[in-house]
Design a protein around this motif. Structure first.
Motif, PDB file in Angstrom:
ATOM      1  N   ARG A 176       0.783  -1.140   0.160  1.00 19.30           N
ATOM      2  CA  ARG A 176      -0.038  -0.202  -0.109  1.00 19.30           C
ATOM      3  C   ARG A 176       0.877   1.266   0.057  1.00 19.30           C
ATOM      4  O   ARG A 176       0.436   2.190  -0.837  1.00 19.30           O
ATOM      5  CB  ARG A 176      -0.936  -0.035   1.350  1.00 19.30           C
ATOM      6  CG  ARG A 176      -1.955  -1.002   1.481  1.00 19.30           C
ATOM      7  CD  ARG A 176      -3.151  -0.723   2.216  1.00 19.30           C
ATOM      8  NE  ARG A 176      -2.527  -0.685   3.795  1.00 19.30           N
ATOM      9  CZ  ARG A 176      -2.562  -1.546   4.444  1.00 19.30           C
ATOM     10  NH1 ARG A 176      -2.924  -2.823   4.233  1.00 19.30           N
ATOM     11  NH2 ARG A 176      -1.827  -1.404   5.709  1.00 19.30           N
ATOM     12  N   HIS A 179       2.283   2.028  -3.357  1.00 23.51           N
ATOM     13  CA  HIS A 179       1.057   1.910  -4.270  1.00 23.51           C
ATOM     14  C   HIS A 179       1.229   0.892  -5.547  1.00 23.51           C
ATOM     15  O   HIS A 179       1.345   1.252  -6.613  1.00 23.51           O
ATOM     16  CB  HIS A 179       1.137   3.346  -5.027  1.00 23.51           C
ATOM     17  CG  HIS A 179       0.948   4.412  -3.978  1.00 23.51           C
ATOM     18  ND1 HIS A 179      -0.044   4.763  -3.412  1.00 23.51           N
ATOM     19  CD2 HIS A 179       1.954   5.511  -3.552  1.00 23.51           C
ATOM     20  CE1 HIS A 179      -0.126   5.815  -2.599  1.00 23.51           C
ATOM     21  NE2 HIS A 179       1.334   6.419  -2.506  1.00 23.51           N
ATOM     22  N   ALA A 200       4.381   2.276 -10.529  1.00 24.56           N
ATOM     23  CA  ALA A 200       4.658   1.956  -9.114  1.00 24.56           C
ATOM     24  C   ALA A 200       6.170   1.940  -9.167  1.00 24.56           C
ATOM     25  O   ALA A 200       6.897   2.495  -8.196  1.00 24.56           O
ATOM     26  CB  ALA A 200       4.309   0.650  -8.890  1.00 24.56           C
TER      27      ALA A 200
END
Length: 259
Positions: A176, A179, A200
């Protein structure tokens, strides 16, 4: 970094119990160990054939320097179990009211205690976030910046990965924080977080610029150069080759886990 390559150990040697805190790295990354020693101002770095180990074994230095760090900033992995065990052993050995025989009996119980297979760090909640400074140290120890071939070995992808035997909640929190859209891969004996997602990858490259203190800084620099030249296959091949040679040296630290 301790959550990646650190060790809290209770050692029985010559009939006495010794307490040690250590961090190990492959020889090519000794500079991170000397950096840690300089920052903490205690301990020593021992260099062996393929690895280097920073360690603190003086009980007074453990109490004055090391314990306050981990009391204020607990480990986020199962290493916390081993830290608490070491902390208890130190408390027992320093207790003037206990007989030596009683101290050694309790220390042996602590030394023999094993990590439960279902252990989950009590700190974890569903939406807990990881601190960027902690994450930097963890990736310095455990992260992998690499280039891999896909689509019949024609296309070179830029990838980032982390593997853990335990601590799936931790990988989920890292996913998380970075990302990463890819879900965690679950295998019989480990969990794997890996991504080649371009957004990412770019975010990871930008987030960790200038943060690493050891050889991971060189790996990130090369990897980030690949991000910049992602459409230039020749440059990607060159960078991939260099990273593979570097990783060939990094693999020495796998020996550390058997010490």
């Amino acid at each position: 970094m301790t959550d990646g390559d650190g060790c809290f150990s209770i050692v029985l040697r010559n009939g006495k119990y010794n307490l040690n805190f250590s961090i190990a790295q492959g020889k090519y990354n000794l500079r991170i160990l000397y950096y840690i020693k300089k920052i903490l101002g205690v301990g020593s770095v021992n260099v062996y054939k393929t690895i280097g180990v920073y360690w603190v074994g003086d009980r007074r230095k453990l109490a004055e320097i090391i314990f306050p760090i981990f009391d204020q900033y607990p480990c986020l992995t199962s290493k916390q179990f081993h830290y608490e065990r070491l902390r208890q052993a130190h408390r027992i050995l320093e207790d003037p009211k206990l007989l030596t025989e009683h101290k050694y009996f309790i220390c042996e119980q602590l030394r023999s205690a094993t990590l439960p297979e279902t252990y989950v760090h009590p700190i974890w909640t569903a939406n807990m976030a990881v601190d960027i400074d902690w994450l930097t140290g963890f990736i310095e120890a455990e992260g992998s910046f690499f280039l891999c071939k896909k689509d019949g070995k024609q296309r070179i992808s830029i990838a980032f990965g982390l593997t853990q035997k335990l601590d799936r909640p931790l990988l989920e929190a890292i996913r998380r924080r970075l990302h990463i859209p890819t879900q965690i891969i679950e295998r019989p004996h480990f969990y794997r977080l890996e991504t080649t997602h371009s957004r990412a990858v770019l975010g990871i490259s930008q987030l960790f610029q200038g943060r690493f203190k050891g050889m991971k800084s060189l790996e990130l620099k090369l990897w980030s150069r690949a991000v910049y030249h992602k459409k230039d296959r020749e440059k990607l091949e060159q960078i991939r080759s260099i990273l593979q040679r570097l990783h060939g040296k990094v693999i020495d630290k796998g020996i550390v886990r058997s010490i």
